[in-house]
Design a protein around this motif. Sequence first.
Motif, PDB file in Angstrom:
ATOM      1  N   GLU A 242      78.153 -46.452  21.396  1.00  0.00           N
ATOM      2  CA  GLU A 242      78.874 -45.789  20.324  1.00  0.00           C
ATOM      3  C   GLU A 242      77.950 -45.519  19.138  1.00  0.00           C
ATOM      4  OE1 GLU A 242      83.254 -46.549  18.305  1.00  0.00           O
ATOM      5  OE2 GLU A 242      81.894 -48.243  18.578  1.00  0.00           O
ATOM      6  N   GLY A 243      78.193 -44.400  18.466  1.00  0.00           N
ATOM      7  CA  GLY A 243      77.425 -44.063  17.278  1.00  0.00           C
ATOM      8  C   GLY A 243      78.151 -43.009  16.474  1.00  0.00           C
ATOM      9  N   ILE A 244      77.395 -42.174  15.755  1.00  0.00           N
ATOM     10  CA  ILE A 244      77.976 -41.059  15.020  1.00  0.00           C
ATOM     11  C   ILE A 244      77.219 -39.786  15.363  1.00  0.00           C
ATOM     12  CG2 ILE A 244      78.777 -42.538  13.151  1.00  0.00           C
ATOM     13  CD1 ILE A 244      76.543 -41.498  11.399  1.00  0.00           C
ATOM     14  N   LEU A 245      77.900 -38.653  15.237  1.00  0.00           N
ATOM     15  CA  LEU A 245      77.307 -37.354  15.541  1.00  0.00           C
ATOM     16  C   LEU A 245      76.616 -36.804  14.303  1.00  0.00           C
ATOM     17  CD1 LEU A 245      80.272 -35.874  17.592  1.00  0.00           C
ATOM     18  CD2 LEU A 245      77.989 -36.343  18.504  1.00  0.00           C
ATOM     19  N   PHE A 253      75.488 -31.124  17.220  1.00  0.00           N
ATOM     20  CA  PHE A 253      75.245 -32.503  16.797  1.00  0.00           C
ATOM     21  C   PHE A 253      74.693 -33.314  17.962  1.00  0.00           C
ATOM     22  CE2 PHE A 253      78.657 -30.710  14.368  1.00  0.00           C
ATOM     23  CZ  PHE A 253      78.402 -31.098  13.059  1.00  0.00           C
ATOM     24  N   VAL A 254      73.904 -34.336  17.611  1.00  0.00           N
ATOM     25  CA  VAL A 254      73.380 -35.300  18.582  1.00  0.00           C
ATOM     26  C   VAL A 254      74.045 -36.642  18.306  1.00  0.00           C
ATOM     27  CG1 VAL A 254      71.319 -36.510  19.407  1.00  0.00           C
ATOM     28  CG2 VAL A 254      71.181 -34.082  18.781  1.00  0.00           C
ATOM     29  N   LEU A 255      74.349 -37.385  19.364  1.00  0.00           N
ATOM     30  CA  LEU A 255      74.996 -38.692  19.219  1.00  0.00           C
ATOM     31  C   LEU A 255      73.938 -39.758  18.917  1.00  0.00           C
ATOM     32  CD1 LEU A 255      77.568 -40.300  19.227  1.00  0.00           C
ATOM     33  CD2 LEU A 255      77.434 -40.473  21.713  1.00  0.00           C
ATOM     34  N   CYS A 256      73.897 -40.180  17.641  1.00  0.00           N
ATOM     35  CA  CYS A 256      72.940 -41.188  17.189  1.00  0.00           C
ATOM     36  C   CYS A 256      73.556 -42.572  17.361  1.00  0.00           C
ATOM     37  CB  CYS A 256      72.578 -40.951  15.731  1.00  0.00           C
ATOM     38  SG  CYS A 256      71.754 -39.374  15.412  1.00  0.00           S
ATOM     39  N   VAL A 257      72.877 -43.450  18.090  1.00  0.00           N
ATOM     40  CA  VAL A 257      73.431 -44.758  18.406  1.00  0.00           C
ATOM     41  C   VAL A 257      73.161 -45.741  17.268  1.00  0.00           C
ATOM     42  CG1 VAL A 257      71.385 -45.679  19.583  1.00  0.00           C
ATOM     43  CG2 VAL A 257      73.661 -46.435  20.285  1.00  0.00           C
ATOM     44  N   TYR A 283      79.587 -35.196  11.892  1.00  0.00           N
ATOM     45  CA  TYR A 283      80.879 -34.646  12.305  1.00  0.00           C
ATOM     46  C   TYR A 283      81.944 -35.713  12.131  1.00  0.00           C
ATOM     47  CZ  TYR A 283      84.348 -32.075  15.005  1.00  0.00           C
ATOM     48  OH  TYR A 283      85.480 -31.399  15.386  1.00  0.00           O
ATOM     49  N   GLY A 284      83.038 -35.346  11.421  1.00  0.00           N
ATOM     50  CA  GLY A 284      84.077 -36.312  11.125  1.00  0.00           C
ATOM     51  C   GLY A 284      85.414 -35.951  11.724  1.00  0.00           C
ATOM     52  N   ALA A 285      86.435 -36.708  11.346  1.00  0.00           N
ATOM     53  CA  ALA A 285      87.794 -36.461  11.831  1.00  0.00           C
ATOM     54  C   ALA A 285      88.321 -35.154  11.251  1.00  0.00           C
ATOM     55  CB  ALA A 285      88.698 -37.620  11.434  1.00  0.00           C
ATOM     56  N   ASP A 286      89.346 -34.630  11.880  1.00  0.00           N
ATOM     57  CA  ASP A 286      90.017 -33.414  11.423  1.00  0.00           C
ATOM     58  C   ASP A 286      89.104 -32.199  11.450  1.00  0.00           C
ATOM     59  OD1 ASP A 286      92.274 -35.040  10.839  1.00  0.00           O
ATOM     60  OD2 ASP A 286      91.378 -35.563   8.916  1.00  0.00           O
ATOM     61  N   ASN A 287      88.087 -32.229  12.342  1.00  0.00           N
ATOM     62  CA  ASN A 287      87.184 -31.090  12.500  1.00  0.00           C
ATOM     63  C   ASN A 287      86.483 -30.744  11.186  1.00  0.00           C
ATOM     64  OD1 ASN A 287      85.837 -28.996  13.806  1.00  0.00           O
ATOM     65  ND2 ASN A 287      87.516 -27.536  13.546  1.00  0.00           N
ATOM     66  N   ARG A 288      86.134 -31.771  10.433  1.00  0.00           N
ATOM     67  CA  ARG A 288      85.425 -31.558   9.176  1.00  0.00           C
ATOM     68  C   ARG A 288      84.062 -32.225   9.222  1.00  0.00           C
ATOM     69  NH1 ARG A 288      87.051 -32.599   2.809  1.00  0.00           N
ATOM     70  NH2 ARG A 288      85.275 -31.421   2.020  1.00  0.00           N
ATOM     71  N   THR A 289      83.090 -31.628   8.516  1.00  0.00           N
ATOM     72  CA  THR A 289      81.766 -32.228   8.424  1.00  0.00           C
ATOM     73  C   THR A 289      81.509 -32.697   6.997  1.00  0.00           C
ATOM     74  OG1 THR A 289      80.736 -30.088   7.930  1.00  0.00           O
ATOM     75  CG2 THR A 289      80.850 -30.749  10.243  1.00  0.00           C
ATOM     76  N   ASN A 290      80.595 -33.659   6.880  1.00  0.00           N
ATOM     77  CA  ASN A 290      80.093 -34.105   5.582  1.00  0.00           C
ATOM     78  C   ASN A 290      78.574 -34.180   5.643  1.00  0.00           C
ATOM     79  OD1 ASN A 290      82.950 -35.843   5.620  1.00  0.00           O
ATOM     80  ND2 ASN A 290      82.387 -35.040   3.610  1.00  0.00           N
ATOM     81  N   GLY A 371      75.569 -34.717  23.066  1.00  0.00           N
ATOM     82  CA  GLY A 371      75.861 -34.047  21.808  1.00  0.00           C
ATOM     83  C   GLY A 371      77.214 -33.376  21.810  1.00  0.00           C
ATOM     84  N   TYR A 372      77.467 -32.672  20.735  1.00  0.00           N
ATOM     85  CA  TYR A 372      78.731 -31.956  20.577  1.00  0.00           C
ATOM     86  C   TYR A 372      78.445 -30.629  19.901  1.00  0.00           C
ATOM     87  CZ  TYR A 372      83.593 -30.994  19.295  1.00  0.00           C
ATOM     88  OH  TYR A 372      84.831 -30.423  19.163  1.00  0.00           O
ATOM     89  N   THR A 373      79.073 -29.547  20.407  1.00  0.00           N
ATOM     90  CA  THR A 373      78.784 -28.207  19.893  1.00  0.00           C
ATOM     91  C   THR A 373      80.078 -27.475  19.528  1.00  0.00           C
ATOM     92  OG1 THR A 373      78.697 -27.372  22.171  1.00  0.00           O
ATOM     93  CG2 THR A 373      76.606 -27.963  21.130  1.00  0.00           C
TER      94      THR A 373
END
Length: 391
Positions: A242-245, A253-257, A283-290, A371-373
Motif C-alpha cells: 500500500e502507498g499513495i499515487l 500517477f505512480v504508486l509510491c510505497v 491523487y485523492g478521494a472524490d477524483n481530486r488531486t492535491n 499506476g493510475y491514469t
Amino acid sequence: MKFAWIDIRSVAPAHVPAVVDAAVHARLDGIVDSRPDVLATLPPTVKKVLLPSSPATPGAAEDAKARKNKGGDTKGAETVAPSPADLTAVTLTNDDELNDLRLKFLSGEKEATAFVEVIDQRTLDLACAAASVLPYTIVKFRDPTKIPLEIVIAAADRSEGQLICEVTSLEEAEIVVGVLEKGSEGLMMAPKTADDVFKLAELLASRTAPLDLTTLTVESIEHSGMGDRVCVDTCTHFEKDEGILVGSYAHGFVLCVSETHPLPYMPTRPFRVNAGALHSYTYGADNRTNYLSELHAGATVLGVGADGRTRRIAVGRVKLESRPLLTIKAKSPEGVEVSLTVQDDWHVRVLGPGAAVLNVTELKKGDQLLGYTPTDKRHVGWPVGEFCIEK
C-alpha cells in the motif's frame, strides 16, 4: 456498505414531513418511530422500524396515551390491528428478556430486533450478547467514550446479525463509521432538519471506491539535480502493498510505497511515504488531486493498495527537505505518458505488478510499475472539461 436509520421520535413536528421526504429521497435504509400510525404512512421503499419511546424521550407520554386510546394496551382486546412495522424493537434490560427474544427468533421471528442502552458493565455484556445472536441490535451509549462500542463490535464480529449504533450528531456518526476500522453496520440518528439527513447520506457515500490500476512501462530514468522533496507522514500503518499515487501530471500517477519494507542503516517507518518533489500531484478521494506542497497536518490522502483498494488516511506531518532528485518517465499501454520526480536514493521505492517492491535507483528502461491514469484535466485539483497539455 453502511446504512442509516432516521429516528423521527424527537424531531420537531414541523420538520417531520421534510425529514421523512429527505430520507426517502436520499434512499436511506429505514425510518424509526414509536407511532404505528405514522409508520403506516411511509412508502414501501423504506424500512419501517417501531421503537417505543423511553420515559425520558419527548413524546413518550403521548405515545402511551395514543396506544391506550387505540386499545393497544387494553387487556382482553378481541382484535389487534396488524403492525405496519417491518421491524419492532424490544428494549432489553436483562438476560431473561434477551432469552425470550432469542427464542422468538429461533421459533421463526427472523426480524427479531433488540434495543439496549449501555450504561454500565452489565448492560454492555447484554449488548454484546444480543449483537452476537440476533438479526438486529440497536445500541445506545450513555458515555462519550467509544471503548464500549469497540467491545460490542468485536463481540459481534462473527455474527450474521447487524449492529446499529445510535449517534447524536454528524460528527459522532463520522467517528462511529471508523471505529475498529469497520464501525457498526448501521447508524441511527435523530436529525434536526432535512439538511442533516442529506449530510448523513453524503457521509455514508464518502467511503472510497477502488481504483482500476494499470501497468506502466519505464521509458527513461534521469538524474535531475537538487530540489525539494516531500515525505508524507501519516497517522496510520500502511500495509506492505500500500502507498499513495504521485505524479507530475494530473493524467498519470505512480504508486509510491511506504517505508514499510526493511532496509539497511535505518529503521522502517510504516507510516511514511517518501512521495516526490513538492510540485507533484497526489491523487485523492472524490477524483481530486492535491499538490504535495499543499498537504499539512490534519489533511487527508488516499491510501491505495496494489489491488486497487483505497481508504482515507489522515496526515500527521509533512517534511520538505532539499535532496538530489531522480525523474522517472513511463507510459501506459494506451500511450499515456507519466512522469514522477522523487528523491534520488535507494530507499525510495515504488510498486510494480504483483506488489513487487522496486528501488527507484535500480529502475531501468522496460521495467513495469503500477499506476493510475485518469482522463480528466484539472483546475485547482478539480476535474474540468477544458483544453490542457502537460509535459
